[in-house]
Design an enzyme around this catalytic site. Structure first.
Site, PDB file in Angstrom:
ATOM      1  N   LEU B  60       0.849  -1.194   0.000  1.00  0.00           N
ATOM      2  CA  LEU B  60       0.000   0.000   0.000  1.00  0.00           C
ATOM      3  C   LEU B  60       0.886   1.245   0.000  1.00  0.00           C
ATOM      4  CD1 LEU B  60      -3.193   0.059   2.212  1.00  0.00           C
ATOM      5  CD2 LEU B  60      -2.308   1.998   0.926  1.00  0.00           C
ATOM      6  N   GLU B  62       1.873   4.238  -2.897  1.00  0.00           N
ATOM      7  CA  GLU B  62       1.710   4.689  -4.281  1.00  0.00           C
ATOM      8  C   GLU B  62       3.034   5.085  -4.932  1.00  0.00           C
ATOM      9  OE1 GLU B  62      -0.232   5.533  -1.797  1.00  0.00           O
ATOM     10  OE2 GLU B  62      -2.190   4.719  -2.365  1.00  0.00           O
ATOM     11  N   GLN B  84      -5.670   3.674  -6.633  1.00  0.00           N
ATOM     12  CA  GLN B  84      -7.029   3.262  -6.259  1.00  0.00           C
ATOM     13  C   GLN B  84      -8.070   4.381  -6.406  1.00  0.00           C
ATOM     14  OE1 GLN B  84      -7.786   1.387  -2.223  1.00  0.00           O
ATOM     15  NE2 GLN B  84      -7.657  -0.358  -3.599  1.00  0.00           N
ATOM     16  N   PHE B  85      -7.679   5.585  -5.986  1.00  0.00           N
ATOM     17  CA  PHE B  85      -8.563   6.748  -6.144  1.00  0.00           C
ATOM     18  C   PHE B  85      -7.721   7.979  -6.450  1.00  0.00           C
ATOM     19  CE2 PHE B  85     -11.407   4.028  -3.710  1.00  0.00           C
ATOM     20  CZ  PHE B  85     -12.659   4.335  -4.240  1.00  0.00           C
ATOM     21  N   ASP B  86      -8.357   8.913  -7.174  1.00  0.00           N
ATOM     22  CA  ASP B  86      -7.715  10.180  -7.528  1.00  0.00           C
ATOM     23  C   ASP B  86      -6.944  10.819  -6.377  1.00  0.00           C
ATOM     24  OD1 ASP B  86     -10.107  11.204  -6.044  1.00  0.00           O
ATOM     25  OD2 ASP B  86     -11.113  10.619  -7.900  1.00  0.00           O
ATOM     26  N   GLY B  87      -7.587  10.903  -5.216  1.00  0.00           N
ATOM     27  CA  GLY B  87      -6.976  11.612  -4.090  1.00  0.00           C
ATOM     28  C   GLY B  87      -5.792  10.890  -3.480  1.00  0.00           C
ATOM     29  N   PHE B  88      -5.534   9.676  -3.936  1.00  0.00           N
ATOM     30  CA  PHE B  88      -4.419   8.907  -3.383  1.00  0.00           C
ATOM     31  C   PHE B  88      -3.187   8.908  -4.290  1.00  0.00           C
ATOM     32  CE2 PHE B  88      -7.905   6.049  -1.386  1.00  0.00           C
ATOM     33  CZ  PHE B  88      -8.160   7.024  -0.432  1.00  0.00           C
ATOM     34  N   PRO B  91       1.056  10.683  -3.152  1.00  0.00           N
ATOM     35  CA  PRO B  91       2.342  10.099  -2.737  1.00  0.00           C
ATOM     36  C   PRO B  91       3.194   9.695  -3.951  1.00  0.00           C
ATOM     37  CG  PRO B  91       0.567   9.207  -1.405  1.00  0.00           C
ATOM     38  CD  PRO B  91      -0.080  10.017  -2.500  1.00  0.00           C
ATOM     39  N   HIS B 131     -11.876  10.865  -2.549  1.00  0.00           N
ATOM     40  CA  HIS B 131     -12.349   9.830  -3.468  1.00  0.00           C
ATOM     41  C   HIS B 131     -13.108  10.407  -4.665  1.00  0.00           C
ATOM     42  CE1 HIS B 131     -11.489   7.486   0.095  1.00  0.00           C
ATOM     43  NE2 HIS B 131     -11.665   6.362  -0.561  1.00  0.00           N
TER      44      HIS B 131
END
Lengths: 495, 334
Positions: B60, B62, B84-88, B91, B131
C-alpha cells in the site's frame, strides 16, 4: 501474493537464528550476526543474547578492534559524551551496543553508561570507525586482517587494479572540482574520500548487473566503464543526463534523493520475472535513508524478494546534517525491520567493500532477495562545489578521517608487501595526468546544445503542443535571421 | 470484430485482458487488483487467468507502485498500474513528475517509459474525502506525460489499448461515476497487436453531437452531462455541438477550432476546479485561434476553488445540466 522472504530463505532457519524469540530490537543492536553475515539475517528475532555474546568474543579479538584501540585516545572526548547520554535500554553484559554507539553524533542511541564504561577505551574509536560490527579487511595502517564471514584473496594484479581505479577516480574528481572553479562546470559533487566504497562495490558487480546511482557515483561509473567525460554534461548544463543507461547497465544520475532506489527495485523485480541471475545495486546515502521512497523500496524489495543490493554510502553528512538527524539506529539495522540482512562495512576499505558487496550480490542472485550494505565512510570534500562545510563541521573530524584514507592504506599495503614497484606508481601518475588532460579537453570542446534541443526527446511518440511550440519557436528564431544579416551587412560597411 | 454491449468498467477489464494476451510484458499492478479485482472490480478475474506474476497486488504505497513500475519499464515491461482513487495519487506525484515524465528526456531518448497509470477520478458517487477529485490539470501541466480520459465504453476499451501501446507514460483518467454506464464496444477478434482497425487516434477529439449555435467541450464524465445539456437545449430550439476532447494532454485544438469557427461560441466543462484548470488553457488557445469567429468570450463551468465538498454538497459543486445551461445562456446573450 508473493511468498515471504522467510518462506524462501532456506537460511532463515539456520542455527544462528533458531531457538530464539527475543525482542528484535535487542537482536538488532546486540547480535553480531546482523553485521557479520548475510547468512544470518539481521532481522532474525534475536539470536539469544548469550550466544551472540559468545560469538562476539572472537570478534573482539579481531584486528579491526585492535586498530580501534590504537586510536581510542584520539577521540576520548567524543566517547565521553556518548557515554553520558547513553540510555539504559540495553541488557547489561552485552558489549555490542556500546561499541556500536556512533559516538558523538548519535545522541539518541548511546550505550548505557555502564557498558560504555566497560568498554571505555574502545568506544570512541569504535564510534569514529563505525562500531565494532564494521567489517574490515584492510586497516587504515594498511594491514590485512581477517573476518570470519567475509574474505577476499585478490591477486597482486587485482590489488593494483583497485588501487589504480581509486587513484584515477580521485584524479578525475579533482579535475572536475578544478573545472568547476574555472567556470567550466556549474556544479560538481565531489566523491573525495568515498573512492573505496565506490570502487569496491563497483568492481563487485558483473557486466549483466544493473546499477542505479545517485549523482555522486563517479567511481562506480568508472568501474562500469562509463566514459567519465559523459558524467560532466549535466554539471556543465548541456544535458540532464546524457548517456545511454543500457550501454553499461549504469542508470542515469538521479538528483531527487532516494528516487532511484525504487527504480532499482522495480528493475530487480523484472530481473526476477525474467528468471535471470543478474542483480541490481541501488546506491543511496545516509540522507536518503530518511526518504519515504527508500522505505518503500525496502518494502517492495522485501515482499517481492527482489534481487537488489541497497548500497548506502553513509558519508556522515547530508549537506550540513549529520547522520543522527536521519536515524537513531545504525542505518544497516534498518534492514532488520524489513526482513532482510544488513551489514556495515568499512567504506574506506576497498577490500572489505569488495568482499561484502560480492557476497550481497551473491545473496541477491541466489534468490534470497535484497540486502542492505552500509558503507561507513566520509565525505572529505564539500557536498558540492556550492557548499561550505566549515560552517557545520570541524577540521578535527576531517583530520581524523584523513588518517583512514582509502587510497593511502592500499598503497601502504602494496609498498610494504612489494606488490607494486616504483615503475607502477610512476606509470599511474602519468595515466592520471593523461586522464586529467583528456577531461579538460573534453570539457573545453563540449558544445552547447542547439536551442531547438529543448524540444527533443520529451516524448517518444511526439506531442502536438511540443510540435506547435517547436514550430513557433523556430519561426521566432528565424525572424532574427534577416535582422542579423542586415546587421552584419551594415557592420561590413564599416558601421 | 465482435460488437458487445458492456459497462465502461468491463470495457477496461476487457482491454487489459486483450493487452495481457497480446504481450507477455504487460503487467497489471496496484492495491487490491488481484484477488479482489480492484475496489471497482475493474481488474476482476485477471489474476486468476494471468497469475500473480502478472497481476500484482502491491504494497500500500503509491510512490512505490509508480517507482517500481518505472524500474520494470526500464527492464522492458509495460506496467499498467492502478491508483485506487484520484486523491491517493499524490504520494506518487513525485515519482510521476520528477522521474516518469522526465526520464526519456534525461536519457536523451535512449530509454522509453511505457507506463500507464490508471486513475479512477471525479465525483458524483457520494464518497468520502479524497475519493472524488479531478486532478488532471496537475498532470497535464507536466511535459513528458500524456493524459487521456474516455467517456464511453468503446473509448475506454480502445484508448486503453492505445495507451498501453504508447511508448510514453500515459495517465489514464477513468470517469468512475460512469463505470457502470453501458455502451457498444467493437472487440477485435485477434488482439490489438494483430492489426485490428483502431477507431481513431488516441489524442484526437471527437464530435459527439453536431450543432450550430455553440460548442460544448468536455471530457470524461462531463461528456454525458453535456450531451444531456444539448438534448435539453434542443427542446428549446438551441443547437449545441458537443466535442469530446478525450485527451487532455495533448489537446486536439484543431477539432475544437473547427467547431468554434462554425458555432462562434465555446463553453468548456469539467469537474475539476475552474481556476488554473484545463478550461483556461482551452479558452486561451481557442481565443487566439478563433478570435474573429468568437461571438462571445469562452466560458468555463467546473468545480469551485474549494476543497472537494462533503458528499451531501457535491451536487452543488459539480457542473450539472442547469449550471451548464446557465453558461450556455450567458454565452448566447453576447
Amino acid at each position: 501474493m508473493t511468498e515471504s522472504t522467510a518462506a524462501r530463505d532456506p537460511r532463515r532457519s539456520s542455527k544462528r537464528t533458531s531457538g530464539s524469540d527475543g525482542g528484535s530490537a535487542s537482536a538488532a543492536s546486540a547480535s553480531a550476526s546482523a553485521t557479520a553475515a548475510p547468512t544470518a539475517p539481521a532481522h532474525a528475532p534475536a539470536a539469544p543474547a548469550k550466544k551472540a555474546a559468545a560469538k562476539k568474543t572472537p570478534a573482539g579479538k579481531a584486528p579491526a578492534k585492535k586498530a580501534a584501540a590504537k586510536k581510542a585516545a584520539k577521540s576520548a572526548a567524543a566517547k565521553k559524551t556518548a557515554a553520558k547520554k547513553a540510555p539504559a535500554k540495553k541488557a547489561p553484559g552485552k558489549k555490542a551496543p556500546a561499541k556500536k554507539a556512533p559516538g558523538k553524533k548519535a545522541p539518541a542511541k548511546k550505550a548505557p553508561a555502564r557498558k560504555a564504561a566497560q568498554s571505555a577505551p574502545a568506544a570512541p574509536t569504535a564510534a569514529l570507525a563505525g562500531g565494532s560490527e564494521l567489517v574490515q579487511l584492510l586497516t587504515p595502517e594498511g594491514e590485512r586482517v581477517a573476518h570470519p564471514d567475509y574474505a577476499v584473496d585478490p591477486s597482486p594484479e587485482e590489488l593494483r587494479g583497485l588501487y589504480r581505479d581509486m587513484v584515477l577516480t580521485r584524479r578525475f574528481d579533482a579535475e572536475a572540482v578544478t573545472l568547476q572553479r574555472q567556470g567550466e562546470l556549474g556544479l560538481w559533487p565531489s566523491l573525495l574520500g568515498q573512492e573505496a566504497a565506490q570502487v569496491g562495490s563497483g568492481r563487485a558487480t558483473r557486466a549483466d548487473d544493473y546499477v542505479f546511482p545517485t549523482y555522486r557515483e563517479h567511481g562506480v561509473a568508472w568501474c562500469r566503464g562509463v566514459d567519465p567525460t559523459l558524467l560532466l554534461g549535466m554539471f556543465r548544463g548541456v544535458n540532464n543526463g546524457g548517456w545511454d543507461p543500457n550501454s553499461n547497465n549504469f542508470h542515469l544520475y538521479t538528483i531527487v534523493i532516494g528516487s532511484q532506489t525504487l527504480h532499482a527495485t522495480g528493475y530487480a523485480m523484472g530481473v526476477a520475472k525474467d528468471g535471470a541471475d543478474s542483480a541490481v545495486v541501488a546506491y543511496f546515502g545516509d540522507g536518503a535513508s530518511s526518504q519515504g521512497d527508500v522505505a518503500e523500496a525496502f518494502t517492495f524489495a522485501s515482499v517481492y524478494n527482489a534481487p537488489v543490493v541497497f548500497f548506502c554510502q553513509n558519508n556522515q553528512w547530508a549537506i550540513s546534517e549529520p547522520t543522527e538527524r536521519q536515524s537513531r539506529v545504525p542505518l544497516y539495522h534498518r534492514a532488520a525491520g524489513y526482513g532482510f540482512p544488513g551489514v556495515r562495512v568499512d567504506g574506506n576499505d576497498v577490500l572489505a567493500v569488495l568482499a561484502v558487496t560480492r557476497k550481497a550480490l551473491e545473496h541477491a542472485r541466489s534468490g534470497q532477495g535484497p540486502m542492505l550494505v552500509e558503507a561507513y565512510t566520509y565525505r572529505m570534500g564539500a557536498h558540492t562545489t556550492s557548499d561550505d562545510p566549515t560552517r557545520y563541521r570541524s577540521d578535527d573530524e576531517r583530520a581524523a578521517w584523513e588518517a583512514k584514507d582509502p587510497i593511502l592504506r592500499l598503497r601502504t599495503l602494496l609498498e610494504r608487501e612489494g606488490l607494486a614497484d616504483a615503475a607502477f606508481f610512476a606509470a599511474l601518475d602519468e595515466e592520471s595526468d593523461a586522464l586529467a588532460k583528456r577531461v579538460r579537453e573534453a570539457i573545453r570542446t563540449m558544445e552547447n546544445p542547439e536551442p531547438m534541443a529543448i524540444f527533443e526527446n520529451i516524448y517518444a511518440d511526439g506531442h502536438a503542443v511540443v510540435d506547435e511550440e517547436r514550430a513557433r519557436y523556430a519561426a521566432y528564431q528565424a525572424s532574427f535571421a534577416d535582422h542579423d544579416a542586415d546587421h552584419a551587412g551594415a557592420a561590413g560597411k564599416g558601421h | 470484430m465482435a460488437i458487445e454491449k458492456m459497462a465502461l468498467a468491463k470495457a477496461i477489464n476487457a482491454s487489459l485482458r486483450t493487452a495481457m494476451e497480446d504481450d507477455a510484458k504487460v503487467l497489471v499492478i496496484g492495491e487490491d487488483v488481484g484477488k479482489l479485482g480492484g475496489v471497482f472490480r475493474v481488474t476482476d478475474g485477471l489474476q486468476k487467468d494471468f497469475g500473480e506474476e502478472r497481476v500484482i497486488d502491491s504494497p500500500l504505497a503509491e510512490s512505490g507502485i509508480v517507482g517500481t513500475a518505472i524500474g520494470l519499464a526500464l527492464r522492458g515491461y509495460r506496467p499498467v498500474v492502478e491508483i485506487q482513487f484520484d486523491g491517493f495519487v499524490f504520494p506518487a506525484y513525485d515519482q510521476i513528475v520528477t522521474q516518469l515524465a522526465k526520464m526519456h528526456a534525461r536519457a536523451l531518448g535512449t530509454v522509453k517509459l511505457p507506463v500507464v497509470i490508471r486513475i479512477p477520478y471525479g465525483g458524483g458517487i457520494g464518497a468520502v474525502e479524497h475519493h472524488s477529485e479531478s486532478p488532471e490539470a496537475l498532470f497535464a501541466h507536466v511535459a513528458g506525460l500524456k493524459c487521456v480520459s474516455p467517456s464511453t465504453p468503446a473509448d475506454a476499451y480502445w484508448m486503453l489499448q492505445q495507451a498501453i501501446h504508447s511508448d510514453d507514460p500515459v495517465i489514464f483518467f477513468e470517469p468512475k461515476r460512469r463505470y457502470w454506464d453501458k455502451g457498444e464496444v467493437s472487440l477485435p477478434d485477434s488482439g490489438f497487436a494483430a492489426g485490428s482497425a483502431i477507431p481513431m487516434p488516441l489524442h484526437e477529439a471527437r464530435v459527439a453531437r453536431e450543432g450550430t449555435d455553440l460548442t460544448l467541450a468536455a471530457y470524461g464524465p462531463m461528456v454525458k452531462t453535456c450531451l444531456e445539456v444539448a438534448a435539453a437545449a434542443a427542446e428549446e430550439g438551441t443547437s449545441l455541438e458537443v466535442v469530446d476532447l478525450r485527451s487532455m494532454s495533448p489537446i486536439d485544438f484543431d477539432t475544437v477550432q473547427r467547431s468554434v469557427e462554425k458555432t462562434g461560441r465555446l463553453v468548456v466543462v469539467h469537474e475539476a476546479p475552474v481556476f488554473y484548470g484545463s478550461g483556461g488553457e482551452i479558452a486561451a488557445r481557442i481565443t487566439e485561434r478563433c478570435f474573429y469567429h468568437l461571438e462571445a468570450p469562452v466560458l468555463r463551468v467546473g468545480g469551485f476553488h474549494a476543497p472537494y465538498p462533503p458528499a451531501r454538497l457535491e451536487e452543488e459543486y459539480l457542473p450539472n445540466l442547469d449550471r451548464v445551461l446557465d453558461a450556455v445562456d450567458r454565452a448566447l446573450a453576447y
